[in-house]
Design an enzyme around this catalytic site. Sequence first.
Site, short mmCIF file in Angstrom:
data_model
loop_
_atom_site.label_atom_id
_atom_site.label_comp_id
_atom_site.label_asym_id
_atom_site.label_seq_id
_atom_site.Cartn_x
_atom_site.Cartn_y
_atom_site.Cartn_z
CG HIS A 72 -2.14 -0.82 1.07
ND1 HIS A 72 -3.29 -0.60 1.78
CD2 HIS A 72 -2.40 -1.86 0.25
CE1 HIS A 72 -4.22 -1.50 1.42
NE2 HIS A 72 -3.69 -2.27 0.49
CE1 TYR A 201 -6.20 3.37 10.97
CE2 TYR A 201 -5.55 3.83 8.71
CZ TYR A 201 -5.38 3.13 9.89
OH TYR A 201 -4.40 2.17 9.97
N PRO A 293 -4.44 -0.18 18.58
CG PRO A 293 -6.42 -1.31 18.06
CD PRO A 293 -5.67 -0.69 19.20
CE LYS A 297 3.37 3.07 13.45
NZ LYS A 297 4.03 2.93 12.14
CE1 TYR A 385 -1.60 3.94 9.31
CE2 TYR A 385 -0.42 2.96 7.47
CZ TYR A 385 -1.51 2.98 8.32
OH TYR A 385 -2.50 2.04 8.17
#
Length: 391
Positions: A72, A201, A293, A297, A385
């Site tokens: 991704h 998200y 979550p 990580k 990220y």
Amino acid sequence: MHTQVAIIGAGPAGLLLSQLLQGAGIDCVVLERHDRAYVESRIRAGILEQITVDLLARVGVDARMRREGLPHDGFNLAVDGSTFRIDMTGLTAGSKVMVYGQTEVTHDLIEACLERNTPLVFEAQDVALHDIESDRPFVTFTKDGQARRLDCDFIAGCDGFHGVSRRSIPEERLAAFERVYPFGWLGILADVPPCGEELTYSNHERGFALASMRSPTRSRYYVQCGLDERLEDWPDERIWDELATRLGPEAASHMTRGPSIEKSIAPLRSFVCETMRHGRLFLAGDAAHIVPPTGAKGLNLAASDVAILSDALIRWYGEGEACGLDGYARRALARVWKAERFSWWFTGLTHRFPDMDSFARKMQLAELDYIRGSRAAQTTLAENYVGLPLA
């Protein structure tokens, strides 16, 4: 029995550590209290940072991930139904993440252990750690009703938050920090195509939601829920309806509904035990730290822990140098606390808190709007990220 390193726990951290050590000619034995079927059935995270991908390649356990994993380049943020994209690759000079379930990682590592004859003991009951402050620690356990003893040079505690390893350290020697969040995640796994090619998200007035995936035909979704919620009050149709509302009309229009194959409610917490070494015992992964979550990580921190620990042990056995072992906690915690900060911040940015007043909500929306319009803010988000480098 005798080995050089006794590894407690056959999750990804313990299994990966075993392969890193075995590849360097260091003997190890992995003890796991559950059976193999239980270990491989645990549903966990599915986003791998480049560091984790590289470590799997280093031990030769990346072939299936390369075939079936989903690289991704970015992800989406939705705010009350309006969506914008974070271009991770463009913002970080080419970095990306790999979507590949922790269940699959665990399966691949177990297969590698069996192929390479790594001693792997499932259903090891009553595990206890002894003399960890001495230079001759040992582990006792029972297998098939018979008492066993494993003598070793070092013990790696990779047995999770509720495992025996951290509990073996005297309480007065522990330095722990914790934040428990006033909500949980209700997760649903379904054999339906994802609603998008990348994760979304969502911060919605009704609460957080996440659209994720495990493969082109298997989707993983989450909605924020109260800690007092019960699964029986959430039939599949209610979950799909809530997801459609929170993710917004664009995601909802591409959402394929179907029966769940797994549902669960997980509480959220941030936890760090800074005592990652006590004598000859070293903690790694969830035994030492837990992250919400939201930032994906947990598995990646476990991987970086064992990368640091394995390198330190290789230097000890190869060159007789103790500096790597002495500096293990410092190096690991440098990355752990940065990941904790990001996960805490990202959770605060995307969730509705029970005590959130109108001012706090406006501040949250203002920050999201700032990220939408600022390349600098997006770069910071993308850098964290995809994963920060090892210290």
